[in-house]
Design a protein around this motif. Structure first.
Motif, PDB file in Angstrom:
ATOM      1  N   UNK A   1       1.594  28.681  -0.314  1.00 40.96           N
ATOM      2  CA  UNK A   1       2.446  27.956  -1.251  1.00 40.96           C
ATOM      3  C   UNK A   1       1.662  26.816  -1.910  1.00 40.96           C
ATOM      4  N   UNK A   2       0.834  26.167  -1.134  1.00 38.38           N
ATOM      5  CA  UNK A   2      -0.053  25.097  -1.607  1.00 38.38           C
ATOM      6  C   UNK A   2      -1.444  25.389  -1.073  1.00 38.38           C
ATOM      7  N   UNK A   3      -2.448  25.198  -1.922  1.00 36.28           N
ATOM      8  CA  UNK A   3      -3.809  25.537  -1.533  1.00 36.28           C
ATOM      9  C   UNK A   3      -4.589  24.371  -0.952  1.00 36.28           C
ATOM     10  N   UNK A   4      -4.026  23.181  -0.930  1.00 41.05           N
ATOM     11  CA  UNK A   4      -4.786  22.056  -0.430  1.00 41.05           C
ATOM     12  C   UNK A   4      -5.656  21.482  -1.533  1.00 41.05           C
ATOM     13  N   UNK A   5      -6.865  21.084  -1.191  1.00 46.58           N
ATOM     14  CA  UNK A   5      -7.763  20.485  -2.163  1.00 46.58           C
ATOM     15  C   UNK A   5      -9.195  20.700  -1.707  1.00 46.58           C
ATOM     16  N   UNK A   6     -10.136  20.178  -2.451  1.00 41.89           N
ATOM     17  CA  UNK A   6     -11.549  20.473  -2.186  1.00 41.89           C
ATOM     18  C   UNK A   6     -12.194  19.523  -1.188  1.00 41.89           C
ATOM     19  N   UNK A   7     -11.474  18.585  -0.654  1.00 44.85           N
ATOM     20  CA  UNK A   7     -12.027  17.682   0.348  1.00 44.85           C
ATOM     21  C   UNK A   7     -11.725  16.232   0.017  1.00 44.85           C
ATOM     22  N   UNK A   8     -12.111  15.359   0.931  1.00 42.12           N
ATOM     23  CA  UNK A   8     -11.859  13.924   0.762  1.00 42.12           C
ATOM     24  C   UNK A   8     -12.996  13.290  -0.029  1.00 42.12           C
ATOM     25  N   UNK A   9     -12.632  12.390  -0.923  1.00 34.77           N
ATOM     26  CA  UNK A   9     -13.600  11.654  -1.736  1.00 34.77           C
ATOM     27  C   UNK A   9     -13.340  10.165  -1.574  1.00 34.77           C
ATOM     28  N   UNK A  10     -14.371   9.387  -1.686  1.00 35.98           N
ATOM     29  CA  UNK A  10     -14.241   7.936  -1.676  1.00 35.98           C
ATOM     30  C   UNK A  10     -14.343   7.446  -3.106  1.00 35.98           C
TER      31      UNK A  10
ATOM     32  N   UNK B   1       0.860  -1.161   0.000  1.00 37.90           N
ATOM     33  CA  UNK B   1       0.000   0.000   0.000  1.00 37.90           C
ATOM     34  C   UNK B   1       0.907   1.224   0.000  1.00 37.90           C
ATOM     35  N   UNK B   2       0.506   2.232  -0.757  1.00 38.13           N
ATOM     36  CA  UNK B   2       1.273   3.468  -0.842  1.00 38.13           C
ATOM     37  C   UNK B   2       0.447   4.622  -0.281  1.00 38.13           C
ATOM     38  N   UNK B   3       1.127   5.599   0.279  1.00 37.39           N
ATOM     39  CA  UNK B   3       0.486   6.804   0.782  1.00 37.39           C
ATOM     40  C   UNK B   3       1.249   8.006   0.240  1.00 37.39           C
ATOM     41  N   UNK B   4       0.535   9.085  -0.066  1.00 40.85           N
ATOM     42  CA  UNK B   4       1.174  10.295  -0.556  1.00 40.85           C
ATOM     43  C   UNK B   4       0.742  11.455   0.341  1.00 40.85           C
ATOM     44  N   UNK B   5       1.709  12.083   0.992  1.00 42.86           N
ATOM     45  CA  UNK B   5       1.453  13.193   1.899  1.00 42.86           C
ATOM     46  C   UNK B   5       2.248  14.395   1.408  1.00 42.86           C
ATOM     47  N   UNK B   6       1.531  15.395   0.887  1.00 43.20           N
ATOM     48  CA  UNK B   6       2.151  16.618   0.353  1.00 43.20           C
ATOM     49  C   UNK B   6       3.215  16.300  -0.691  1.00 43.20           C
ATOM     50  N   UNK B   7       2.895  15.339  -1.567  1.00 38.46           N
ATOM     51  CA  UNK B   7       3.792  14.998  -2.649  1.00 38.46           C
ATOM     52  C   UNK B   7       4.871  13.987  -2.296  1.00 38.46           C
TER      53      UNK B   7
ATOM     54  N   UNK C   1      -6.482  12.093   8.971  1.00 35.74           N
ATOM     55  CA  UNK C   1      -6.348  13.518   9.259  1.00 35.74           C
ATOM     56  C   UNK C   1      -5.640  14.292   8.162  1.00 35.74           C
ATOM     57  N   UNK C   2      -4.866  13.592   7.320  1.00 34.92           N
ATOM     58  CA  UNK C   2      -4.172  14.306   6.240  1.00 34.92           C
ATOM     59  C   UNK C   2      -5.114  14.602   5.083  1.00 34.92           C
ATOM     60  N   UNK C   3      -6.344  14.100   5.137  1.00 31.21           N
ATOM     61  CA  UNK C   3      -7.309  14.327   4.061  1.00 31.21           C
ATOM     62  C   UNK C   3      -8.131  15.581   4.344  1.00 31.21           C
TER      63      UNK C   3
END
Length: 105
Positions: free
Chosen positions: A72-81, A1-7, A56-58
């Motif tokens: 510097x980074x705007x985040x995103x529009x929310x968590x999606x399933x 399993x892979x995870x991506x946190x701030x790139x 919590x990172x979502x």
């Protein structure tokens, strides 16, 4: 399993042997913990993945970054399933999803 946190991409837990043929996958959301399980398509118990992920990172609060008050980074529009697959072997493998079920507990 892979995870991506701030790139930053990281492997979570060890490699697991997935059964041949159709499989079932499960995601359990418990507050800020994400748990995963897998097994054969036949009815029966699922094997839990060895690690949990931090939900919590979502969030925009985690994803957005500022330096000296300047975004510097705007985040995103929310968590999606959703379902997503990637062939890391470059063998042009694919995933064929027969069904997906969402259940609130």
């Amino acid at each position: 399993m892979l995870s991506c946190d701030r790139g930053r991409l990281s492997r979570v837990g060890g490699l697991v042997a997935i059964p041949d043929g159709p499989i079932r996958l499960r995601l359990d959301v418990d507050g800020d913990r994400l748990g995963f399980a897998f097994g054969s398509a036949a009815e029966g118990p699922l094997t839990a993945w060895s690690s949990f992920l931090d939900a919590g990172i979502l969030s925009d609060d985690h994803a957005a970054e500022e330096r000296d008050g300047v975004p510097q980074l705007w985040g995103f529009t929310g968590a999606f399933l959703g379902l997503w697959a990637q062939d890391l072997t470059e063998g042009r493998a694919f995933v064929d999803v027969d069904s997906a079920t969402y259940r609130e507990r």
